[in-house]
Design an enzyme around this catalytic site. Sequence first.
Site, mmCIF file in Angstrom:
data_model
loop_
_atom_site.group_PDB
_atom_site.id
_atom_site.type_symbol
_atom_site.label_atom_id
_atom_site.label_comp_id
_atom_site.label_asym_id
_atom_site.label_seq_id
_atom_site.Cartn_x
_atom_site.Cartn_y
_atom_site.Cartn_z
ATOM 1 N N GLY A 40 0.825 -1.206 0.000
ATOM 2 C CA GLY A 40 0.000 0.000 0.000
ATOM 3 C C GLY A 40 0.852 1.245 0.000
ATOM 4 C CD GLU A 46 5.978 4.075 -3.057
ATOM 5 O OE1 GLU A 46 7.146 3.634 -3.006
ATOM 6 O OE2 GLU A 46 5.462 4.508 -4.096
ATOM 7 C CD GLU A 111 4.082 -7.032 14.878
ATOM 8 O OE1 GLU A 111 3.838 -8.251 15.012
ATOM 9 O OE2 GLU A 111 3.835 -6.199 15.763
ATOM 10 C CG ASP A 155 -3.756 10.639 12.545
ATOM 11 O OD1 ASP A 155 -4.900 11.149 12.584
ATOM 12 O OD2 ASP A 155 -3.236 10.239 11.484
#
Length: 251
Positions: A40, A46, A111, A155
Amino acid sequence: MERGDLFIRTIRPTPVIISSSMNLTPGTKLGPYEIVSLLGAGGMGEVYRARDSRLRRDVAIKVLPQALSLDADRMRRFEQEALATAALNHPNILAVFDIGTSEGSPYVVSELLEGETLRERLRSGAIATRKTLDYAMQIAHGLAAAHEKGIIHRDLKPENLFITKDGRVKILDFGLAKLTQVDPSANNSMATVTHGATEAGVVLGTAGYMSPEQVRGMALDPRSDIFSFGAILYEMLSASGRSTAILPRIR
């Protein structure tokens, strides 16, 4: 249109478009890591699936393209995410394994998670009360661990919460995290990261999940994350999208 609604819209962050030509192709090497596929992309870089040749395991790598790494503010936020997350060790927080730079592009190795974000889960409707309570307890434990280290997420939203295939919730993306002042004499194991993610008066976050003080650009403490957590809890039970009913009225 009410004044509060107008203000909320004006602080919505502008998305950054990353050119597809920046994508790393399968087989590309970043140190000991070999890119497998693109997972994604977003405003902070990225994310790729990669193979760690030393430990023979798959990992996730977030890469900031070289062209964008020239932006000092974005570089600071990228490094802050890595440092803040690495300072934590908790089953409900994404684990960071490594950080490095390849040909001018910094990257963070974490991870690899299998599952879906809470946002993706909510697209299928409200979550059952019992399951919501399970997820909520896990999120609360992860936030408590971060707050004990003096770290505020800033956030928290469904996009930054990941549900693994075995039902574990992981808090992602500490790119806006800010370390609060902690008493160094209270616990020598406190996080030592000193970078602040934002200057006073600068508003960063996601409309619909920000606390009133965050919207106003005021100093924050862990209660701001708890406000965001409450908005997410409401959304899990109602599946009605961001609750405009609980958005702060700014006067």
